[in-house]
Design a protein around this motif. Sequence first.
Motif, short mmCIF file in Angstrom:
data_model
loop_
_atom_site.label_atom_id
_atom_site.label_comp_id
_atom_site.label_asym_id
_atom_site.label_seq_id
_atom_site.Cartn_x
_atom_site.Cartn_y
_atom_site.Cartn_z
N HIS A 4 59.69 -4.39 0.40
CA HIS A 4 59.22 -3.43 -0.59
C HIS A 4 59.28 -2.00 -0.03
O HIS A 4 58.86 -1.74 1.08
CB HIS A 4 57.79 -3.75 -1.01
CG HIS A 4 57.21 -2.68 -1.87
ND1 HIS A 4 57.56 -2.53 -3.18
CD2 HIS A 4 56.31 -1.71 -1.60
CE1 HIS A 4 56.90 -1.51 -3.68
NE2 HIS A 4 56.13 -0.99 -2.76
N VAL A 5 59.82 -1.11 -0.81
CA VAL A 5 59.88 0.29 -0.39
C VAL A 5 59.15 1.12 -1.42
O VAL A 5 59.36 0.96 -2.62
CB VAL A 5 61.35 0.75 -0.27
CG1 VAL A 5 61.40 2.23 0.05
CG2 VAL A 5 62.05 -0.05 0.78
N SER A 6 58.29 1.98 -0.95
CA SER A 6 57.51 2.78 -1.89
C SER A 6 58.41 3.74 -2.64
O SER A 6 59.47 4.15 -2.14
CB SER A 6 56.44 3.55 -1.14
OG SER A 6 57.03 4.60 -0.44
N VAL A 9 59.65 6.87 -0.87
CA VAL A 9 60.76 6.74 0.08
C VAL A 9 62.08 6.72 -0.67
O VAL A 9 63.05 7.33 -0.25
CB VAL A 9 60.59 5.48 0.93
CG1 VAL A 9 61.79 5.30 1.84
CG2 VAL A 9 59.32 5.58 1.73
N LEU A 12 62.87 10.11 -1.35
CA LEU A 12 63.33 10.80 -0.14
C LEU A 12 64.77 10.45 0.14
O LEU A 12 65.56 11.28 0.56
CB LEU A 12 62.47 10.38 1.04
CG LEU A 12 61.10 11.05 1.13
CD1 LEU A 12 60.33 10.47 2.29
CD2 LEU A 12 61.27 12.53 1.29
N GLN A 13 65.06 9.15 -0.06
CA GLN A 13 66.43 8.72 0.15
C GLN A 13 67.36 9.49 -0.76
O GLN A 13 68.44 9.89 -0.36
CB GLN A 13 66.56 7.23 -0.18
CG GLN A 13 65.92 6.34 0.84
CD GLN A 13 66.84 6.16 2.01
OE1 GLN A 13 66.54 6.63 3.10
NE2 GLN A 13 67.95 5.51 1.81
N ARG A 30 74.02 -6.98 10.69
CA ARG A 30 73.94 -5.56 10.97
C ARG A 30 73.31 -5.30 12.35
O ARG A 30 73.80 -4.50 13.12
CB ARG A 30 73.13 -4.86 9.89
CG ARG A 30 73.32 -3.38 9.85
CD ARG A 30 73.08 -2.85 8.44
NE ARG A 30 72.00 -3.56 7.80
CZ ARG A 30 70.75 -3.11 7.78
NH1 ARG A 30 70.43 -2.01 8.34
NH2 ARG A 30 69.80 -3.80 7.17
N LEU B 202 58.05 5.36 7.41
CA LEU B 202 59.10 5.90 6.55
C LEU B 202 60.48 5.49 7.07
O LEU B 202 61.37 5.14 6.31
CB LEU B 202 59.01 7.43 6.49
CG LEU B 202 57.81 8.00 5.75
CD1 LEU B 202 57.85 9.51 5.78
CD2 LEU B 202 57.78 7.50 4.31
N ALA B 205 61.06 1.80 6.52
CA ALA B 205 61.42 1.56 5.12
C ALA B 205 62.87 1.96 4.87
O ALA B 205 63.62 1.23 4.21
CB ALA B 205 60.49 2.34 4.20
N ALA B 206 63.26 3.09 5.43
CA ALA B 206 64.63 3.56 5.23
C ALA B 206 65.63 2.61 5.88
O ALA B 206 66.71 2.37 5.35
CB ALA B 206 64.78 4.97 5.79
N ASP B 207 65.23 2.05 7.04
CA ASP B 207 66.10 1.08 7.72
C ASP B 207 66.38 -0.11 6.80
O ASP B 207 67.49 -0.62 6.74
CB ASP B 207 65.42 0.58 9.00
CG ASP B 207 65.63 1.56 10.13
OD1 ASP B 207 66.59 2.35 10.05
OD2 ASP B 207 64.83 1.54 11.08
#
Lengths: 311, 312
Positions: A4-6, A9, A12-13, A30, B202, B205-207
């Motif tokens: 889960h990503v808020s 974020v 931001l991405q 990966r 952060l 999460a980005a990873d």
Amino acid sequence: MDTHVSPEVKNLQGQRPLMQDHAADDTTARSRSLVVPRKRRAVVVHLILFAVAAVSLLPLLYMVSTSLKARGREFAYPIEWIPNPAVWRNYLTAVETVEAMTFFANTMIVTTLTLVGGILTASLAAYGFARTRFPGRDFLFMLMLSSLMLPYMVTLIPQFVLFRELGWINTLYPLIVPAFFGGAPFYIFLLRQFFRGLPTDLEDAAKLDGAGFFRIWWTVAMPLAGPALATVAILSILHHWNDFIAPLVYLHTRDNWTLALGIRLFRDQYQVLFNLTMAYAVMMTVPVFTVFFAFQKYFVRGITISGMGGR
Amino acid sequence: MAVQTIGHAPASSSHKGMSPLRRREAINGYVAILPWFLGFLIFTAGPMVYSAWLTFNSWELITPPRWVGLANFRFLLEDQLFRTALWNTFIYTVVSVPLQLLIALGVALLLNLNIRGTNLYRSLIFLPSQTPVVASAMLWFFIFSPTQGLANAGIGLFGIPPQRWLWDVNLVKPALIAIAVWAFGGAMIIFLAGLQDIPQSLYEAADLDGATPFSKLLNITVPLLTPTIFFNLVIGLIGAFQVFTPVYLMTGGGPGTSSMMMGLLIYRHGFEEFNMGYASLLAWVLFLIVITLTIIQFSLARRWVYYEGDRD
């Protein structure tokens, strides 16, 4: 693993929507593929950092190396990084040719007294700002903060006039006395932030025992403030050790000079004697670096919060 | 943060309306800040007012100040040296500060990767910025020797003929800027502290999103670092505009007037020629410029500085 990503974020991405399934499937492949590039990347990073460190240190090594050169050999080409012979006596000569011990004594007097005065009055004001309420407190605090931005040059001329009226020109007083009036705004700010962060339990207990405000400041709060006081102490010592312009303006005869003023004295009638100048520079620099390596944590914190680095 | 504390203080409470306990507390507070407040009046506020008055006077210290009205201001407008000093200081500031911050940021990012040996690198790279300014000034004076200094030896490796550096009208400003950039360690340490404040979650999460290192840098690190960049920029500009010691020790403003800076000009007028009135005016001009630059930066900051959720 939680995928889960808020929403923040994702914002931001700022990129294409998540492909969660794909990402999950792909994880092992990966991470395996990353092993090699990561190592290679570390090598590149090492190389860059090494180069930066070399460029940073080369001038300092040059300073040390020159300090050990015989007179007349400073400009020998190609550069002799390890002088042969190494003239250690330059250090002694540098101390002897100018009144270095006097300069050192004066510097120590200024540094010590300003430290005592600054720590005492800054911490008291900081404690007042942190732990008491009084009309105008926040206005006064803002006033103090804004004086942080005042260029030194602006007050230098009228202060000179003031100290001249007091007959303090060519004495150490102009360098010392102001420190007993709150140190520097920045020290108050730093200590105030620290005191505000302290839990009040101990102070409340002391209050119940009948201790007054100033007693609590001195016996309860100050002993707890060790780290913050160490940070302020380092900033204060550095400032007065390095200060050049105030001594230049106020100290006129050599018996009153501080170390910083003495560095210009090494010259004969034709030229600057660089080996002795550099020996003197090394002697001024080594104590600073020693304090840095010994108290790195407080040192770094001081620079971080004050932004004084490099100036 | 400081503004928020206003809420604690009772609005417009007079001494009369206070309970004895509160009055006691207020008195304690006043006494505690008294040394600072007196110092502020005597060494800051008073001198500021006095120097504002001095700008309308001619005063050579020997005879009493003489009121000359706007004569100093008129002289300022025609003073070619003032214009030169302002221009030089401006160039010095707008080149050295961004350059310093760029390098500081780049190195801080590399150090923040926490590869082995990071602590050692950090300490070593930090050292130049902590070299006492008089020591570094004399050191660079030597390095930039027009004969066989380190600088000429360095460019000699690339087949470039020896230069006169601090004695060359065109090279003296770049040389002074290089010295300032060399001491980028202070800004770097501040960037490192800012980087460590960025929540690791952060990046994790980005990873998971499969973000590339570059997109993490662009979308997480840089935005969250903008307050630190801003802090460094404000502090850097204020500091650079006041540059004095290196110029005083190395060039004396020369060759000619090519490295004359505001700080040195004020010093010359105030403490070498004792034109206290004119020196005060110059100091006020410097002050107003610094304040204006700071205000401009604060108002521009709203456009690019990211405050996380405007927490406070």
